[in-house]
Write an enzyme that holds these catalytic residues in place. Structure first.
Site, PDB file in Angstrom:
ATOM      1  N   CYS A 112       0.818  -1.231   0.000  1.00  0.00           N
ATOM      2  CA  CYS A 112       0.000   0.000   0.000  1.00  0.00           C
ATOM      3  C   CYS A 112       0.848   1.275   0.000  1.00  0.00           C
ATOM      4  O   CYS A 112       0.348   2.353  -0.300  1.00  0.00           O
ATOM      5  CB  CYS A 112      -0.950   0.016   1.173  1.00  0.00           C
ATOM      6  SG  CYS A 112      -1.986  -1.443   1.247  1.00  0.00           S
ATOM      7  N   HIS A 235      -3.340   7.236   2.833  1.00  0.00           N
ATOM      8  CA  HIS A 235      -3.743   5.959   2.249  1.00  0.00           C
ATOM      9  C   HIS A 235      -5.139   5.608   2.781  1.00  0.00           C
ATOM     10  O   HIS A 235      -5.409   5.725   3.972  1.00  0.00           O
ATOM     11  CB  HIS A 235      -2.734   4.876   2.624  1.00  0.00           C
ATOM     12  CG  HIS A 235      -3.183   3.501   2.306  1.00  0.00           C
ATOM     13  ND1 HIS A 235      -3.750   3.178   1.095  1.00  0.00           N
ATOM     14  CD2 HIS A 235      -3.171   2.353   3.043  1.00  0.00           C
ATOM     15  CE1 HIS A 235      -4.064   1.890   1.106  1.00  0.00           C
ATOM     16  NE2 HIS A 235      -3.728   1.375   2.265  1.00  0.00           N
ATOM     17  N   ASN A 265     -10.221  -0.111   0.209  1.00  0.00           N
ATOM     18  CA  ASN A 265      -8.761  -0.015   0.219  1.00  0.00           C
ATOM     19  C   ASN A 265      -8.229  -0.577  -1.107  1.00  0.00           C
ATOM     20  O   ASN A 265      -8.282  -1.785  -1.326  1.00  0.00           O
ATOM     21  CB  ASN A 265      -8.223  -0.814   1.418  1.00  0.00           C
ATOM     22  CG  ASN A 265      -6.702  -0.796   1.498  1.00  0.00           C
ATOM     23  OD1 ASN A 265      -6.023  -0.336   0.579  1.00  0.00           O
ATOM     24  ND2 ASN A 265      -6.170  -1.309   2.589  1.00  0.00           N
TER      25      ASN A 265
END
Ligand code: UT7
Length: 310
Positions: A112, A235, A265
């Site tokens: 990520c 994020h 996500n």
């Protein structure tokens, strides 16, 4: 001259999967997902759309937005943990599809935090004068490594791509400072076996600590303070983690990007997708100071302080 983002683009698959859809196939509830994560729906790519297809669509937009041609690209960096196959890399596949004949190409695996790793790598090449234009893409088809029988992870993730062209920008604009980091001892908390395996609570604790600290560190490195920040792009993993970062920077709610509700996500894609959305919504203007900060499996993290504009 410094290095900064001179073009951006994103791609999201059309298919929307809502929390209500997930309620029908696993033991979960819309209420649990919303309150624990902030996610309302996510996009899932169909069987004919692979990681490279999404990356290609986002890349085309970013190149056009930068006002350059693919032939001018010197390097393609694709951050992904869900490549079409182990090799050739997604970046090499794109090099062919874009017709970026002179570009070198490599993939980056930083989960990520991948887009942060990609942009910081690009900055080094551009500022050194080695390369003029670097295309950086964060892209994931997490749905193909998601265990749809595991409610602990299946409700969290989505598919998508975000791209940016890094090039020279005016003095005072662009990437002012950065931080990249890794802690392999935490690798056991988030990894792929066949599917994604995650110790949510441990990742949560790490993320809350790291996102706040990295944001403050890049501010300090740039000789700036919290009061200077115009916009935060964290994020998009979980609204509670994002809120903790926002509070650490003492920013009002309207100064933080929130797309996790719509897209879940999307790992390496979440920061560039959010950046595109905020620019399109007119929330980021030239000379705004933006903080981008991410964390992920590895464990990895990265943050960038950037003065927006070309
Ligand atoms: O990009 C990096 C990727 N990873 C992350 O960012 C993950 C970071 N962690 C998180 O976001 C949170 O830890 C989660 C959202 C994964 C979990 O939230 P939590 O508040 O830490 O919940 P928990 O793990 O403490 O679980 C609470 C309960 C458990 O039940 P018991 O053991 O208390 O009876 C879970 O079984 O919630 C249960 N649960 C669910 N219930 C309904 C877990 N997943 C679900 C679900 N639906 N989907």
């Amino acid at each position: 001259m410094g290095a900064g983002i001179i073009g951006i683009g994103r791609f999201l698959p059309e298919k929307v999967v809502t929390n209500a859809d997930l309620e029908k196939v696993m033991d979960t509830s819309d209420e649990w997902i919303r309150t624990r994560t902030g996610i309302e729906e996510r996009r899932i790519a169909d069987d004919n759309t692979n990681t490279s297809d999404m990356a290609f669509a986002a890349a085309q937009k970013a190149i056009e937005n930068a006002g350059i041609t693919a032939e001018e690209l010197d390097l393609i960096l694709v951050s992904t943990v869900t490549p079409d196959r182990p090799f050739p890399s997604v970046s090499c596949m794109l090099q062919e599809r874009l017709g970026a004949k002179k570009a070198a190409a490599m993939d980056i695996s930083a989960a990520c935090a991948g887009f942060m790793y990609g942009v910081v790598t690009a900055k080094q090449f551009v500022e050194s004068g080695g390369f003029k234009y670097v295309l950086v893409i964060g892209v994931e088809k997490l749905s193909k490594i998601t265990d749809w029988n595991d409610r602990n992870t299946a409700v969290l993730f989505g598919d998508g791509a975000g791209a940016a062209v890094i090039g020279h920008v005016k003095e005072g604009r662009g990437i002012l400072s950065f931080e990249l980091g890794a802690d392999g001892t935490g690798g056991k908390h988030l990894y792929q076996d066949e599917y994604i395996i995650m110790n949510g609570r441990e990742v949560f604790k790490f993320a809350v600590r790291q996102m706040g600290e990295s944001s403050l560190n890049v501010l300090e490195k740039a000789g700036l303070t919290k009061e200077d920040v115009d916009f935060l792009i964290p994020h998009q993993a979980n609204i509670r983690i994002m809120e903790a970062s926002r509070q650490r920077l003492e920013l009002p709610v309207e100064k933080m990007s929130k797309t996790v509700n719509k897209y879940g996500n999307t790992s390496a894609a979440s920061i560039p997708i959010s950046l595109v959305e905020e620019l399109e919504a007119g929330k980021i203007k030239d000379d705004d100071l933006i903080i981008m900060v991410g964390f992920g499996g590895g464990l990895t993290w990265g943050a960038i302080a950037m003065r927006w504009g070309r």
